[in-house]
Design a protein around this motif. Sequence first.
Motif, PDB file in Angstrom:
ATOM      1  N   ASP A  74       0.817  -1.214   0.000  1.00  0.00           N
ATOM      2  CA  ASP A  74       0.000   0.000   0.000  1.00  0.00           C
ATOM      3  C   ASP A  74       0.853   1.268   0.000  1.00  0.00           C
ATOM      4  OD1 ASP A  74      -2.178  -1.615  -0.086  1.00  0.00           O
ATOM      5  OD2 ASP A  74      -2.750  -1.379   2.025  1.00  0.00           O
ATOM      6  N   GLY A  75       2.164   1.085  -0.212  1.00  0.00           N
ATOM      7  CA  GLY A  75       3.042   2.247  -0.339  1.00  0.00           C
ATOM      8  C   GLY A  75       3.136   3.098   0.921  1.00  0.00           C
ATOM      9  N   HIS A  76       2.964   2.477   2.088  1.00  0.00           N
ATOM     10  CA  HIS A  76       3.039   3.187   3.370  1.00  0.00           C
ATOM     11  C   HIS A  76       2.140   4.417   3.378  1.00  0.00           C
ATOM     12  CE1 HIS A  76       6.379   0.697   4.883  1.00  0.00           C
ATOM     13  NE2 HIS A  76       6.699   0.625   3.608  1.00  0.00           N
ATOM     14  N   ALA A  77       0.960   4.261   2.772  1.00  0.00           N
ATOM     15  CA  ALA A  77      -0.001   5.368   2.733  1.00  0.00           C
ATOM     16  C   ALA A  77      -1.371   4.868   3.163  1.00  0.00           C
ATOM     17  CB  ALA A  77      -0.089   5.936   1.319  1.00  0.00           C
ATOM     18  N   CYS A  78      -2.103   5.712   3.863  1.00  0.00           N
ATOM     19  CA  CYS A  78      -3.467   5.366   4.283  1.00  0.00           C
ATOM     20  C   CYS A  78      -4.310   5.171   3.042  1.00  0.00           C
ATOM     21  CB  CYS A  78      -4.045   6.480   5.158  1.00  0.00           C
ATOM     22  SG  CYS A  78      -5.785   6.232   5.549  1.00  0.00           S
ATOM     23  N   GLN A  79      -4.984   4.030   2.953  1.00  0.00           N
ATOM     24  CA  GLN A  79      -5.767   3.709   1.768  1.00  0.00           C
ATOM     25  C   GLN A  79      -7.136   4.383   1.783  1.00  0.00           C
ATOM     26  OE1 GLN A  79      -4.145   1.682  -0.783  1.00  0.00           O
ATOM     27  NE2 GLN A  79      -2.687   2.630   0.618  1.00  0.00           N
ATOM     28  N   VAL A 123      -1.244   1.416  -5.539  1.00  0.00           N
ATOM     29  CA  VAL A 123      -0.097   2.294  -5.745  1.00  0.00           C
ATOM     30  C   VAL A 123       0.202   2.318  -7.236  1.00  0.00           C
ATOM     31  CG1 VAL A 123       2.337   2.658  -5.227  1.00  0.00           C
ATOM     32  CG2 VAL A 123       0.802   1.781  -3.468  1.00  0.00           C
ATOM     33  N   ASP A 124      -0.037   3.451  -7.880  1.00  0.00           N
ATOM     34  CA  ASP A 124       0.300   3.551  -9.299  1.00  0.00           C
ATOM     35  C   ASP A 124       1.600   4.338  -9.451  1.00  0.00           C
ATOM     36  OD1 ASP A 124      -0.375   6.172  -8.928  1.00  0.00           O
ATOM     37  OD2 ASP A 124      -2.171   6.113 -10.182  1.00  0.00           O
ATOM     38  N   ASP A 125       1.975   4.648 -10.687  1.00  0.00           N
ATOM     39  CA  ASP A 125       3.255   5.320 -10.899  1.00  0.00           C
ATOM     40  C   ASP A 125       3.298   6.704 -10.242  1.00  0.00           C
ATOM     41  OD1 ASP A 125       1.340   6.115 -12.678  1.00  0.00           O
ATOM     42  OD2 ASP A 125       2.613   6.044 -14.459  1.00  0.00           O
ATOM     43  N   VAL A 126       2.144   7.370 -10.163  1.00  0.00           N
ATOM     44  CA  VAL A 126       2.114   8.690  -9.517  1.00  0.00           C
ATOM     45  C   VAL A 126       2.376   8.547  -8.018  1.00  0.00           C
ATOM     46  CG1 VAL A 126       0.742  10.765  -9.081  1.00  0.00           C
ATOM     47  CG2 VAL A 126       0.473   9.538 -11.242  1.00  0.00           C
ATOM     48  N   ASP A 127       1.659   7.603  -7.402  1.00  0.00           N
ATOM     49  CA  ASP A 127       1.868   7.366  -5.968  1.00  0.00           C
ATOM     50  C   ASP A 127       3.320   7.017  -5.684  1.00  0.00           C
ATOM     51  OD1 ASP A 127      -0.891   7.364  -4.721  1.00  0.00           O
ATOM     52  OD2 ASP A 127      -1.154   5.936  -6.345  1.00  0.00           O
ATOM     53  N   ASP A 128       3.861   6.124  -6.519  1.00  0.00           N
ATOM     54  CA  ASP A 128       5.219   5.665  -6.265  1.00  0.00           C
ATOM     55  C   ASP A 128       6.224   6.812  -6.411  1.00  0.00           C
ATOM     56  OD1 ASP A 128       6.903   3.457  -5.549  1.00  0.00           O
ATOM     57  OD2 ASP A 128       7.768   3.661  -7.559  1.00  0.00           O
ATOM     58  N   ALA A 129       5.997   7.658  -7.429  1.00  0.00           N
ATOM     59  CA  ALA A 129       6.884   8.814  -7.601  1.00  0.00           C
ATOM     60  C   ALA A 129       6.813   9.699  -6.357  1.00  0.00           C
ATOM     61  CB  ALA A 129       6.476   9.596  -8.847  1.00  0.00           C
ATOM     62  N   PHE A 130       5.603   9.853  -5.796  1.00  0.00           N
ATOM     63  CA  PHE A 130       5.455  10.686  -4.600  1.00  0.00           C
ATOM     64  C   PHE A 130       6.176  10.070  -3.409  1.00  0.00           C
ATOM     65  CE2 PHE A 130       3.445  12.008  -0.658  1.00  0.00           C
ATOM     66  CZ  PHE A 130       3.516  13.402  -0.788  1.00  0.00           C
ATOM     67  N   ILE A 131       6.056   8.740  -3.278  1.00  0.00           N
ATOM     68  CA  ILE A 131       6.709   8.055  -2.159  1.00  0.00           C
ATOM     69  C   ILE A 131       8.222   8.269  -2.235  1.00  0.00           C
ATOM     70  CG2 ILE A 131       7.216   5.772  -1.172  1.00  0.00           C
ATOM     71  CD1 ILE A 131       4.327   4.983  -2.206  1.00  0.00           C
ATOM     72  N   LYS A 174     -10.033   6.458 -15.108  1.00  0.00           N
ATOM     73  CA  LYS A 174      -9.428   5.124 -15.175  1.00  0.00           C
ATOM     74  C   LYS A 174      -8.757   4.760 -13.863  1.00  0.00           C
ATOM     75  CE  LYS A 174      -6.986   3.724 -18.835  1.00  0.00           C
ATOM     76  NZ  LYS A 174      -6.135   3.879 -20.048  1.00  0.00           N
ATOM     77  N   ARG A 175      -8.097   5.764 -13.263  1.00  0.00           N
ATOM     78  CA  ARG A 175      -7.403   5.545 -11.993  1.00  0.00           C
ATOM     79  C   ARG A 175      -8.411   5.203 -10.893  1.00  0.00           C
ATOM     80  NH1 ARG A 175      -3.640  10.122  -9.214  1.00  0.00           N
ATOM     81  NH2 ARG A 175      -2.754   8.794  -7.607  1.00  0.00           N
ATOM     82  N   LEU A 176      -9.492   5.969 -10.848  1.00  0.00           N
ATOM     83  CA  LEU A 176     -10.529   5.730  -9.844  1.00  0.00           C
ATOM     84  C   LEU A 176     -11.165   4.356 -10.041  1.00  0.00           C
ATOM     85  CD1 LEU A 176     -12.326   6.760  -7.515  1.00  0.00           C
ATOM     86  CD2 LEU A 176     -13.828   7.771  -9.232  1.00  0.00           C
ATOM     87  N   TYR A 177     -11.408   4.018 -11.321  1.00  0.00           N
ATOM     88  CA  TYR A 177     -12.032   2.722 -11.610  1.00  0.00           C
ATOM     89  C   TYR A 177     -11.134   1.574 -11.143  1.00  0.00           C
ATOM     90  CZ  TYR A 177     -14.597  -0.935 -13.951  1.00  0.00           C
ATOM     91  OH  TYR A 177     -15.308  -2.058 -14.200  1.00  0.00           O
ATOM     92  N   ALA A 178      -9.834   1.718 -11.365  1.00  0.00           N
ATOM     93  CA  ALA A 178      -8.884   0.686 -10.921  1.00  0.00           C
ATOM     94  C   ALA A 178      -8.920   0.543  -9.398  1.00  0.00           C
ATOM     95  CB  ALA A 178      -7.473   1.028 -11.388  1.00  0.00           C
ATOM     96  N   TRP A 179      -9.009   1.666  -8.699  1.00  0.00           N
ATOM     97  CA  TRP A 179      -9.106   1.613  -7.233  1.00  0.00           C
ATOM     98  C   TRP A 179     -10.384   0.907  -6.819  1.00  0.00           C
ATOM     99  CZ3 TRP A 179      -7.801   7.334  -5.484  1.00  0.00           C
ATOM    100  CH2 TRP A 179      -6.447   7.572  -5.727  1.00  0.00           C
ATOM    101  N   MET A 180     -11.502   1.263  -7.481  1.00  0.00           N
ATOM    102  CA  MET A 180     -12.786   0.634  -7.133  1.00  0.00           C
ATOM    103  C   MET A 180     -12.722  -0.869  -7.357  1.00  0.00           C
ATOM    104  SD  MET A 180     -15.457   3.252  -8.871  1.00  0.00           S
ATOM    105  CE  MET A 180     -15.997   4.781  -8.113  1.00  0.00           C
ATOM    106  N   ALA A 181     -12.141  -1.262  -8.504  1.00  0.00           N
ATOM    107  CA  ALA A 181     -12.074  -2.687  -8.839  1.00  0.00           C
ATOM    108  C   ALA A 181     -11.214  -3.440  -7.839  1.00  0.00           C
ATOM    109  CB  ALA A 181     -11.537  -2.870 -10.253  1.00  0.00           C
ATOM    110  N   GLY A 200      -5.196   8.715   2.020  1.00  0.00           N
ATOM    111  CA  GLY A 200      -4.004   8.886   1.201  1.00  0.00           C
ATOM    112  C   GLY A 200      -2.790   9.446   1.926  1.00  0.00           C
ATOM    113  N   VAL A 201      -2.930   9.801   3.209  1.00  0.00           N
ATOM    114  CA  VAL A 201      -1.793  10.393   3.931  1.00  0.00           C
ATOM    115  C   VAL A 201      -0.672   9.354   4.068  1.00  0.00           C
ATOM    116  CG1 VAL A 201      -2.523   9.784   6.299  1.00  0.00           C
ATOM    117  CG2 VAL A 201      -1.194  11.870   5.908  1.00  0.00           C
ATOM    118  N   HIS A 202       0.580   9.803   3.952  1.00  0.00           N
ATOM    119  CA  HIS A 202       1.708   8.890   4.080  1.00  0.00           C
ATOM    120  C   HIS A 202       2.151   8.766   5.534  1.00  0.00           C
ATOM    121  CE1 HIS A 202       1.794   9.148  -0.234  1.00  0.00           C
ATOM    122  NE2 HIS A 202       2.634   8.123  -0.240  1.00  0.00           N
TER     123      HIS A 202
END
Length: 245
Positions: free
Chosen positions: A115-120, A210-218, A197-204, A123-125
């Motif tokens: 979960d990228g050490h972030a609240c699911q 953790v997508d590439d944006v999240d990972d870049a932020f981490i 698309k990002r939201l849909y992936a989360w819902m599914a 979103g807070v890290h």
Amino acid sequence: MILRGTGEVMAMDEPRRKPSIVKVAEYVASVGEGGRFTKLDLFANVPDVAQADRRMRDLRPMGWKIDNYKVNSDLKPDEYLLVEIGTRIDQGEPVPKTVRKNITGPKRRRIMERDGHACQVCGVHAGAEYWDEAGRNAVLSIGHIIPVSDGGNNDDENLRAECQRCNDESRNNTKRPPAPGEVLIQVTALKSRDKKKRLYAWMAAGRRTVDDVDDAFIQWSRLSRMDRLNVMAKLGSQVIKTDGS
Ligand SMILES: [Zn+2]
């Protein structure tokens, strides 16, 4: 998405059903301490509960003592003896806290990593300050998506990183849920296809993945303050130039 109108969405908002584990507890308690029953009796009495024997096992950490043939040689295979009734979740007693926290260290680390050490939820890290609550830093723990009291288990798919603030909110959830129609409006108002698309992936996935944006932020958040500012300034100039989303 196959949501056609608010009417259909409203239909999804059914009244809360009785959790599986509570149904199982109700039946087992009805046998009475000292009573015997078979696996078939169990299945027959809670016909709509999938894997009722597994749900029954989940009662054990709550103080329910249910013997089988492995611990009591008087019992036949498939036969159970109710020795002691534990927490009366069938009578509305809450699930003990110790049961919720029964997650091992390696599993904890694995979920946190995933979960990228972030609240699911928000979103807070881990360790980061809340954007809307200055001076308070997030402490993460592992939470259940489907609560244990509703039959949720400790499988990876039912666990997620949660900050203490979100965990407290969901535990004493006194806030009214939003109207489904409002949420649908909010969802459809997302302008770019990428966001949808990002939201849909989360819902599914049932959680924020953790997508590439999240990972870049981490990775960025692990830099020193000066390096963070430098990288942020470079991205800032790109965003201003190419702002289109
Ligand atoms: Zn949170």
